[in-house]
Motif scaffolding. Structure first.
Motif, short mmCIF file in Angstrom:
data_model
loop_
_atom_site.label_atom_id
_atom_site.label_comp_id
_atom_site.label_asym_id
_atom_site.label_seq_id
_atom_site.Cartn_x
_atom_site.Cartn_y
_atom_site.Cartn_z
N GLY A 109 54.24 39.35 37.44
CA GLY A 109 53.21 39.18 37.20
C GLY A 109 52.63 37.61 36.35
O GLY A 109 53.51 37.46 36.41
N ARG A 115 50.22 30.67 35.19
CA ARG A 115 48.68 29.37 34.13
C ARG A 115 48.85 28.28 34.49
O ARG A 115 47.70 27.69 34.93
CB ARG A 115 48.30 30.23 33.23
CG ARG A 115 47.08 29.65 32.64
CD ARG A 115 46.66 29.85 31.64
NE ARG A 115 45.09 29.94 31.02
CZ ARG A 115 44.10 30.70 30.70
NH1 ARG A 115 44.56 31.72 30.99
NH2 ARG A 115 42.99 30.22 30.63
N ALA A 144 47.82 45.66 41.29
CA ALA A 144 47.47 45.54 39.78
C ALA A 144 47.55 43.42 39.99
O ALA A 144 47.19 43.07 38.93
CB ALA A 144 48.23 46.77 38.88
N VAL A 145 48.78 43.32 39.66
CA VAL A 145 48.91 41.86 40.35
C VAL A 145 48.32 41.03 40.22
O VAL A 145 48.14 40.05 39.75
CB VAL A 145 50.98 42.03 40.13
CG1 VAL A 145 50.95 40.57 40.53
CG2 VAL A 145 51.83 41.82 39.34
N ASP A 147 45.31 41.86 40.78
CA ASP A 147 43.87 41.51 40.65
C ASP A 147 43.88 40.68 39.03
O ASP A 147 43.72 39.52 38.21
CB ASP A 147 43.57 43.38 39.34
CG ASP A 147 43.00 44.97 40.78
OD1 ASP A 147 42.89 43.40 41.92
OD2 ASP A 147 43.16 45.26 40.43
N GLU A 148 45.58 40.43 38.33
CA GLU A 148 45.46 40.01 37.65
C GLU A 148 45.82 38.39 37.88
O GLU A 148 45.22 37.49 37.31
CB GLU A 148 47.00 39.64 36.53
CG GLU A 148 46.93 41.43 35.89
CD GLU A 148 49.13 42.04 35.31
OE1 GLU A 148 48.77 42.96 35.15
OE2 GLU A 148 49.55 40.76 35.31
N TYR A 150 42.80 37.60 40.40
CA TYR A 150 42.23 36.94 40.05
C TYR A 150 41.83 36.75 38.69
O TYR A 150 40.64 35.83 38.74
CB TYR A 150 41.44 38.21 40.85
CG TYR A 150 41.19 38.19 41.95
CD1 TYR A 150 40.89 37.30 43.24
CD2 TYR A 150 41.98 38.98 43.54
CE1 TYR A 150 40.59 37.42 44.67
CE2 TYR A 150 42.45 39.41 44.71
CZ TYR A 150 41.29 38.12 45.20
OH TYR A 150 41.57 38.49 46.52
N ASP A 151 42.07 37.33 37.90
CA ASP A 151 41.56 37.60 36.38
C ASP A 151 41.68 35.71 36.23
O ASP A 151 41.15 35.43 35.89
CB ASP A 151 41.72 37.97 36.16
CG ASP A 151 41.15 39.71 35.95
OD1 ASP A 151 40.09 39.76 36.25
OD2 ASP A 151 42.09 40.56 35.15
N LEU A 152 42.84 35.56 36.20
CA LEU A 152 43.13 34.68 35.98
C LEU A 152 42.74 33.30 36.79
O LEU A 152 42.12 32.65 35.83
CB LEU A 152 45.31 33.92 36.41
CG LEU A 152 45.67 32.40 35.91
CD1 LEU A 152 45.95 32.39 34.73
CD2 LEU A 152 46.85 32.77 36.77
N ASP A 155 38.84 32.77 35.04
CA ASP A 155 39.43 32.69 34.24
C ASP A 155 39.71 31.00 34.10
O ASP A 155 39.13 29.89 33.27
CB ASP A 155 40.95 33.04 33.12
CG ASP A 155 40.71 32.78 32.31
OD1 ASP A 155 39.57 33.23 31.27
OD2 ASP A 155 41.44 33.12 31.00
N ASN A 437 50.38 50.12 26.99
CA ASN A 437 50.22 50.43 28.36
C ASN A 437 51.17 51.92 28.43
O ASN A 437 51.22 52.59 29.82
CB ASN A 437 51.49 49.85 29.73
CG ASN A 437 52.59 49.47 29.99
OD1 ASN A 437 53.77 50.15 28.91
ND2 ASN A 437 52.83 48.52 30.60
N ARG A 443 52.96 44.27 25.32
CA ARG A 443 53.49 43.38 25.30
C ARG A 443 52.07 42.48 24.32
O ARG A 443 50.90 42.89 24.15
CB ARG A 443 52.19 42.96 26.76
CG ARG A 443 52.83 42.82 28.05
CD ARG A 443 52.00 42.47 29.31
NE ARG A 443 53.26 41.87 29.63
CZ ARG A 443 53.47 41.25 31.07
NH1 ARG A 443 52.11 41.00 31.39
NH2 ARG A 443 54.26 41.00 31.83
#
Ligand SMILES: Nc1nc2c(ncn2[C@@H]2O[C@H](COP(=O)(O)OP(=O)(O)OP(=O)(O)O)[C@@H](O)[C@H]2O)c(=O)[nH]1
Ligand SMILES: [Mg+2]
Length: 613
Positions: A109, A115, A144-145, A147-148, A150-152, A155, A437, A443
């Motif tokens: 991910g 970032r 899932a990656v 989604d991450e 998009y979140d990034l 952000d 998890n 993590r």
């Protein structure tokens, strides 16, 4: 104002990602499928990693240009490094691009460097194609990656438009890309198509005079200095008279000796260069990264490339050890300084500062690893010198002392959480978040001063039995959190010059960890091991067993020594303390006290204790 046009025969893209997410491997596949190689041609893997150190370590260190042809359009590709210390390279690469392919590992991910590079690409206004790579991994979790990602983006404050990025899934290693997870791709067709469709051709003003921004420098034995960069406007021809605008606005006239563009991994000489293209121009020696090369009549500078400031420094000094000059070609400090100045011209992320002392300078960079790579490169070129421990660069604002901070992402087995947290808190780290998890791995994110992380990676690997993963990432400057001790142990220091013998080393083993083998030459003041205790210990590594007439009961000529692990350059520079140096030569990496004489060191310590009390 002249009309803005786009050069549709061209695309300029940078490939960006966290370290090891597969950038260079994907470039290989793009090469293969664009027909650059004959079918039966034997080509190396990771073709763009041309530097010896890059191939050895399996990482990209310097950003590099190349191009492929697809349906009559030339795509200039810039492969960038993913390691955080080479962030300066990414910033330069983005200055040549109109779009970027963001690769994200389908299992790992987005990670800290994802970032960083994405933030830079968004700031530069580049169009982004997201490629979720390595979907063949058994632990891949592409949904899932996504989604991450998009979140990034949210952000990072991405606009609506930026959130509607083109998305592909890929197995870069097999040269496969596809639009959805359901289908099975066969080649990189859709990636090529997406590049042509989604990334705009470079924009330029019609009729505007020639302007080229110098983003990289190279050197050729035949034509000398080469300036590499994007042509923002206008055209130029071989033998044109142009002018280079420097940082302070100074003008240097030049005559174009040779114009080249990228064709595959090679350069192709051309008579004329088009707006929007990435050119390699010969004909000027005094050129710096960030300069603009333009028309004599209308000299107008483009905005300079700004690179983040360095955060770490290392002192480089002349090698004045007793063995100096035995192993290297270039020992005089003037040669070392010349080489460092050359590096400065090629690498904007590196700076040099005088120390005020004779025969020593301070080099500054983005991280200890970047500086270690420079030191390793110089050592292989035949240079000999001494370096000190890396130190972070503090800043002072309104009477407050600030230090560089890192976001540290740790991924390890639950069992090791205790020791990792304890070690990091000694290094002034603070936990920010923890995610478990349920798979037995955790993590954890920390905020740790950069100073505290120098030399930590090895300890971390030992503590997690080699199974932990850590990703530090520079996170700006913040309030100084206080000194943290670099090392709790002292050094075992040789007290005389000679050759190490098994008998002496055997007797020294209980004192700590040794760094030398029998037969190794030693000198007074050389560090031969790590003392178990906090203080230094002067020892005799050359002491033979006394011969006597009596037959000894045990045969100590045949002592069996524990195997030693030689320190790597990176380990050595983070091992030494402030009063110690690493002696770097083409053949050896030795550690030593800055002051070699035991008596002198003793006097110095006594004097400093006196002034303290
Ligand atoms: N499973 C799998 N592994 C891949 C794939 N693509 C690349 N790899 C592996 O990932 C590792 C890193 O590949 P590189 O291409 O060097 O990665 P990079 O992003 O260029 O790395 P840096 O330049 O150091 O940041 C190599 O061991 C590749 O073999 C893929 O599609 N699937
Ligand atoms: Mg690479």
């Amino acid at each position: 104002m002249a009309a803005e046009l786009r050069n549709d025969n061209l695309r300029n893209i940078a490939i960006i990602a966290h370290v090891d997410h597969g950038k260079t491997t994907l470039v290989d596949a793009l090469f293969r499928q664009s027909g650059l190689f004959r079918d039966n041609q034997n080509v190396n893997e990771r073709l763009m990693d041309t530097m010896e150190l890059e191939r050895e370590r399996g990482i990209t260190i310097a950003a590099k240009n190349c191009s492929v042809m697809w349906q009559g359009v030339r795509i200039n590709i810039i492969d960038t490094p993913g390691h955080a210390d080479f962030g300066g390279e990414v910033e330069r690469a983005l200055s040549m691009a109109d779009g970027a392919i963001l690769l994200v590992d389908a299992s790992e991910g987005p990670l800290p460097q994802t970032r960083f590079v994405l933030k830079k690409a968004l700031a530069a206004g580049l169009k982004i194609i997201v490629v979720i790579n390595k979907i063949d991994r058994s632990d891949a979790r592409p949904e899932a990656v996504l989604d991450e990602i998009y979140d990034l983006l949210i952000d990072l404050g991405a606009t609506e438009e930026q959130l509607e990025f083109p998305l592909l899934y890929a197995i870069g290693r097999d040269g496969i890309a596809q639009k959805t997870l359901k289908e099975t791709g066969r080649d990189l067709h859709v990636l090529f198509e997406t590049i042509l469709k989604e990334i705009p051709g470079p924009a330029y003003d019609q009729g505007a005079p020639f302007q080229m921004l110098v983003s990289d420098l190279a050197y050729s034995d035949y034509v000398g200095r080469l300036a590499v960069g994007k042509i923002f406007n206008g055209t130029a021809h071989a033998r044109d008279n142009l002018v280079c605008l420097g940082e302070a606005g100074q003008q240097t006239q030049l005559k174009v000796a040779k114009l080249q563009i990228f064709q595959g991994i090679h350069l192709l000489e051309v008579e004329e260069i088009q707006p929007g293209d990435i050119a390699v121009l010969a004909g000027i020696e005094a050129v710096q990264i960030g300069d603009t090369i333009c028309n004599l009549e209308t000299p107008r500078a483009l905005p300079r490339i700004r690179i983040d400031q360095p955060t770490v420094s290392i002192k480089v000094s002349v090698n004045n050890s007793p063995f100096s000059g035995k192993e290297g070609k270039h020992v005089q400090f003037s040669r070392v300084r010349e080489r460092l100045l050359k590096e400065l011209r090629m690498n904007v992320a590196i700076q040099l500062e005088e120390t005020g002392e004779q025969e020593s300078v301070l080099i500054k960079g983005r991280g200890e690893f970047q500086l270690a790579i420079l030191i390793e490169t110089m050592r292989r070129e035949g240079y000999e010198f001494c370096v000190g421990r890396p130190k972070v660069i503090y800043r002072y604002e309104n009477g407050r002392k600030l230090e560089p901070m890192e976001r540290l992402l740790v991924d390890c087995d639950e069992r090791f959480m205790g020791v990792v947290t304890e070690k990091l808190s000694c290094r002034k780290g603070k936990m920010i978040s923890l995610a478990n998890n349920g798979s037995g791995r955790v993590r954890v994110e920390y905020s740790v001063p950069s100073q505290g992380l120098i030399g930590y990676r090895d300890e971390f690997l030992t503590d997690t039995h080699g199974t932990g993963i850590m990703h530090p990432f520079f996170d700006g400057y913040d309030e100084f959190r206080g000194e943290s001790l670099s090392r709790f142990t002292g050094s075992l220091v040789a007290d005389r010059t000679g050759t190490a013998v098994p008998y002496a080393l055997y007797n020294l083993e209980p004192r700590g960890r040794l760094f030398i083998n029998p037969g190794d030459p030693v000198y007074e003041g050389m560090i031969i091991g790590e003392h178990n205790r906090g203080s230094d210990l002067n020892v005799n590594a050359c002491k033979e067993k006394k011969l006597s007439n009596m037959r000894a009961a045990n045969k100590d000529e045949n002592v069996i020594l524990s195997p030693i692990k030689l320190l790597t350059l990176e380990q050595a520079i983070s091992f030494v303390r402030d009063d110690e140096r690493v002696e770097v030569t083409p053949r050896s990496i030795r550690m030593r006290k800055a002051e070699l004489g035991a008596q002198k060191r003793h006097n110095l310590r006594a004097a400093s204790l006196k002034t303290k009390s």
